[in-house]
Structures are given as C-alpha cells and as structure tokens.
Design a protein around this motif. Structure first.
Motif, PDB file in Angstrom:
ATOM      1  N   SER A   1       0.841  -1.183   0.000  1.00 42.50           N
ATOM      2  CA  SER A   1       0.000   0.000   0.000  1.00 42.50           C
ATOM      3  C   SER A   1       0.884   1.243   0.000  1.00 42.50           C
ATOM      4  O   SER A   1       1.694   1.434   0.899  1.00 42.50           O
ATOM      5  N   GLY A   2       0.727   2.064  -1.035  1.00 45.30           N
ATOM      6  CA  GLY A   2       1.489   3.302  -1.128  1.00 45.30           C
ATOM      7  C   GLY A   2       1.881   3.607  -2.557  1.00 45.30           C
ATOM      8  O   GLY A   2       1.969   2.715  -3.397  1.00 45.30           O
ATOM      9  N   ASP A   3       2.104   4.873  -2.825  1.00 48.36           N
ATOM     10  CA  ASP A   3       2.483   5.327  -4.159  1.00 48.36           C
ATOM     11  C   ASP A   3       3.987   5.162  -4.378  1.00 48.36           C
ATOM     12  O   ASP A   3       4.773   5.218  -3.440  1.00 48.36           O
ATOM     13  N   VAL A   4       4.360   4.977  -5.642  1.00 47.14           N
ATOM     14  CA  VAL A   4       5.765   4.868  -6.026  1.00 47.14           C
ATOM     15  C   VAL A   4       6.014   5.878  -7.137  1.00 47.14           C
ATOM     16  O   VAL A   4       5.339   5.856  -8.166  1.00 47.14           O
ATOM     17  N   THR A   5       6.982   6.777  -6.909  1.00 48.54           N
ATOM     18  CA  THR A   5       7.325   7.807  -7.887  1.00 48.54           C
ATOM     19  C   THR A   5       8.810   7.700  -8.211  1.00 48.54           C
ATOM     20  O   THR A   5       9.637   7.615  -7.307  1.00 48.54           O
TER      21      THR A   5
ATOM     22  N   GLY B   1      -1.787   1.527  -4.902  1.00 48.02           N
ATOM     23  CA  GLY B   1      -0.958   2.722  -5.005  1.00 48.02           C
ATOM     24  C   GLY B   1      -0.749   3.121  -6.449  1.00 48.02           C
ATOM     25  O   GLY B   1      -0.814   2.292  -7.353  1.00 48.02           O
ATOM     26  N   ASP B   2      -0.499   4.407  -6.645  1.00 40.29           N
ATOM     27  CA  ASP B   2      -0.194   4.926  -7.975  1.00 40.29           C
ATOM     28  C   ASP B   2       1.289   4.762  -8.257  1.00 40.29           C
ATOM     29  O   ASP B   2       2.114   4.772  -7.352  1.00 40.29           O
ATOM     30  N   VAL B   3       1.625   4.636  -9.543  1.00 40.60           N
ATOM     31  CA  VAL B   3       3.016   4.553  -9.974  1.00 40.60           C
ATOM     32  C   VAL B   3       3.239   5.635 -11.020  1.00 40.60           C
ATOM     33  O   VAL B   3       2.489   5.729 -11.991  1.00 40.60           O
ATOM     34  N   GLU B   4       4.257   6.462 -10.798  1.00 41.29           N
ATOM     35  CA  GLU B   4       4.575   7.548 -11.727  1.00 41.29           C
ATOM     36  C   GLU B   4       6.067   7.510 -12.052  1.00 41.29           C
ATOM     37  O   GLU B   4       6.905   7.473 -11.157  1.00 41.29           O
ATOM     38  N   LEU B   5       6.371   7.512 -13.335  1.00 40.78           N
ATOM     39  CA  LEU B   5       7.759   7.497 -13.787  1.00 40.78           C
ATOM     40  C   LEU B   5       8.158   8.870 -14.305  1.00 40.78           C
ATOM     41  O   LEU B   5       7.348   9.566 -14.930  1.00 40.78           O
ATOM     42  N   GLU B   6       9.396   9.250 -14.053  1.00 43.56           N
ATOM     43  CA  GLU B   6       9.955  10.493 -14.593  1.00 43.56           C
ATOM     44  C   GLU B   6       9.975  10.388 -16.113  1.00 43.56           C
ATOM     45  O   GLU B   6      10.236   9.320 -16.675  1.00 43.56           O
ATOM     46  N   LYS B   7       9.714  11.490 -16.805  1.00 39.35           N
ATOM     47  CA  LYS B   7       9.758  11.444 -18.265  1.00 39.35           C
ATOM     48  C   LYS B   7      11.177  11.116 -18.719  1.00 39.35           C
ATOM     49  O   LYS B   7      12.157  11.380 -18.028  1.00 39.35           O
ATOM     50  N   ASP B   8      11.245  10.479 -19.872  1.00 39.92           N
ATOM     51  CA  ASP B   8      12.503  10.094 -20.512  1.00 39.92           C
ATOM     52  C   ASP B   8      13.243   8.969 -19.801  1.00 39.92           C
ATOM     53  O   ASP B   8      14.442   8.795 -20.008  1.00 39.92           O
TER      54      ASP B   8
ATOM     55  N   LEU C   1      -1.323   4.434 -13.306  1.00 34.97           N
ATOM     56  CA  LEU C   1       0.040   4.312 -13.811  1.00 34.97           C
ATOM     57  C   LEU C   1       0.298   5.433 -14.808  1.00 34.97           C
ATOM     58  O   LEU C   1      -0.481   5.629 -15.740  1.00 34.97           O
ATOM     59  N   GLU C   2       1.374   6.185 -14.588  1.00 36.42           N
ATOM     60  CA  GLU C   2       1.720   7.294 -15.475  1.00 36.42           C
ATOM     61  C   GLU C   2       3.167   7.151 -15.923  1.00 36.42           C
ATOM     62  O   GLU C   2       4.076   7.135 -15.098  1.00 36.42           O
ATOM     63  N   CYS C   3       3.347   7.038 -17.240  1.00 32.73           N
ATOM     64  CA  CYS C   3       4.673   6.810 -17.825  1.00 32.73           C
ATOM     65  C   CYS C   3       4.870   7.745 -19.017  1.00 32.73           C
ATOM     66  O   CYS C   3       4.650   7.345 -20.156  1.00 32.73           O
ATOM     67  N   PRO C   4       5.290   8.980 -18.787  1.00 32.75           N
ATOM     68  CA  PRO C   4       5.420   9.920 -19.894  1.00 32.75           C
ATOM     69  C   PRO C   4       6.763   9.779 -20.619  1.00 32.75           C
ATOM     70  O   PRO C   4       7.808   9.640 -19.997  1.00 32.75           O
ATOM     71  N   GLN C   5       6.712   9.788 -21.923  1.00 32.54           N
ATOM     72  CA  GLN C   5       7.894   9.848 -22.787  1.00 32.54           C
ATOM     73  C   GLN C   5       8.920   8.764 -22.464  1.00 32.54           C
ATOM     74  O   GLN C   5      10.113   9.023 -22.347  1.00 32.54           O
TER      75      GLN C   5
ATOM     76  N   ASP D   1      -6.232   3.805 -14.044  1.00 39.62           N
ATOM     77  CA  ASP D   1      -5.925   4.271 -15.391  1.00 39.62           C
ATOM     78  C   ASP D   1      -4.447   4.063 -15.685  1.00 39.62           C
ATOM     79  O   ASP D   1      -3.618   4.048 -14.787  1.00 39.62           O
ATOM     80  N   ALA D   2      -4.134   3.957 -16.977  1.00 39.54           N
ATOM     81  CA  ALA D   2      -2.739   3.859 -17.413  1.00 39.54           C
ATOM     82  C   ALA D   2      -2.516   4.870 -18.528  1.00 39.54           C
ATOM     83  O   ALA D   2      -3.231   4.860 -19.527  1.00 39.54           O
ATOM     84  N   GLU D   3      -1.553   5.776 -18.322  1.00 40.99           N
ATOM     85  CA  GLU D   3      -1.163   6.752 -19.333  1.00 40.99           C
ATOM     86  C   GLU D   3       0.287   6.492 -19.708  1.00 40.99           C
ATOM     87  O   GLU D   3       1.167   6.552 -18.854  1.00 40.99           O
ATOM     88  N   VAL D   4       0.509   6.203 -20.988  1.00 35.91           N
ATOM     89  CA  VAL D   4       1.841   5.845 -21.457  1.00 35.91           C
ATOM     90  C   VAL D   4       2.120   6.588 -22.753  1.00 35.91           C
ATOM     91  O   VAL D   4       1.270   6.670 -23.630  1.00 35.91           O
ATOM     92  N   SER D   5       3.339   7.138 -22.859  1.00 33.97           N
ATOM     93  CA  SER D   5       3.753   7.749 -24.119  1.00 33.97           C
ATOM     94  C   SER D   5       5.249   7.544 -24.286  1.00 33.97           C
ATOM     95  O   SER D   5       5.953   7.218 -23.344  1.00 33.97           O
TER      96      SER D   5
END
Length: 168
Positions: free
Chosen positions: A32-36, A113-120, A135-139, A153-157
């Motif tokens: 349980s918890g977010d990962v950034t 938990g949410d997972v967010e990755l730094e762009k690039d 889940l958020e995975c930009p660039q 939701d999952a956002e990927v680019s």
C-alpha cells in the motif's frame, strides 16, 4: 511537486542511498502506497520512504542488492488483527531517484498505489503492476513494457518497441 513536498509536515521521512555503479535494474514491491521515480543528480540511487506514522526497524523498507538488481520492499505489515478500513495496514510512499542512464529492468508491483515514472526514463524491460492505482509513464524509451492495473488508469507515451497494457 514531489510526494515529500506535499506531505512533509504530516509524514515521517526515511532516506536511503545506494551506489548505482554495479546495478542494472530496480524492483519495488509494496502493499500500500504510491511509487514515484525521479532523476538523481549523481551516480547514486536515492530512496525516500514516507509514512504517516513513525516506523520501527521491522516496518522500514528492506533494501538489498542481488545480481545487479536493487530490490526495495515495503516493511512488514502490522498485525492482521485489525485491518478493517485500512487500520493496522502499513502504508509507505516511495520516491526512487535513479541516475540518468539506460537500465536493463525496472519492475514495480503494488497492491494499492499509484506509480509515476519520470519522463525520458530509458529501460530495456519495464513491468508495472497495481491492483488498485493509476500508472503514469510519460515519454518512455523502452524495449518491452508490460503494464497492468486491475482498477485504475494507465497513461503511457514515448518510444516503446513492444507494449502490453491491461486494465480492467
């Protein structure tokens, strides 16, 4: 704005530093918890654990390296006697700052938990799994990405050779 900036006055903060020279991958395992993920300004991996309550040694994250993989695992859960409405559940958010370079593997598995990755972020094999979380995975710059969320939701680019996304 990082998680630690948002909750600094209401959370306990635990900092860890791991030399990254011999490491090729990172694995984060939480209940349980977010990962950034963010970018480190040098050749070390910096890990910030944030908790609403002060953590005893057995509740702190377990951090270990084995065969080039850094594993960050959430500490032991509280007793199972009172988990109704998340009371008694251990919840820690994690910020992981990686040196800016290509990684062989990044894997995150969280129940809630949410997972967010730094762009690039550049990684050969990316695996993100959450039962309840976004889940958020930009660039991304990625060879293979396997992204799963049962409720979220999952956002990927970015540039991804082989992408598998499964959401319910």
């Amino acid at each position: 704005k990082s998680i630690s900036d948002t909750f600094e006055e209401t959370r306990h903060r635990y900092d860890y530093t791991v030399p990254a020279a011999e490491l090729t991958g990172v694995e984060v395992l939480t209940n349980s918890g977010d990962v950034t993920f963010g970018v480190s300004q040098d050749d070390n991996i910096y890990i910030v654990e944030l908790s609403k309550t002060e953590l005893s040694d057995d509740k702190l994250a377990r951090i270990q390296t084995h065969e080039g993989i850094l594993t960050i695992a959430q500490g032991q859960k509280y007793s199972a006697g009172s988990v109704l409405f998340n009371y008694g559940m251990l919840q820690s958010d994690f910020e992981v700052y990686l040196p800016q370079r290509a990684w062989n593997s990044v894997r995150v598995n969280t129940s809630s938990g949410d997972v967010e990755l730094e762009k690039d972020l550049e990684v050969a094999a990316l695996t993100l799994q959450t039962v309840s979380g976004d889940l958020e995975c930009p660039q991304l710059k990625c060879g293979v990405a396997d992204i799963q969320s049962t409720s979220g939701d999952a956002e990927v680019s970015g540039v991804i050779c082989d992408l598998k996304i499964h959401t319910v």
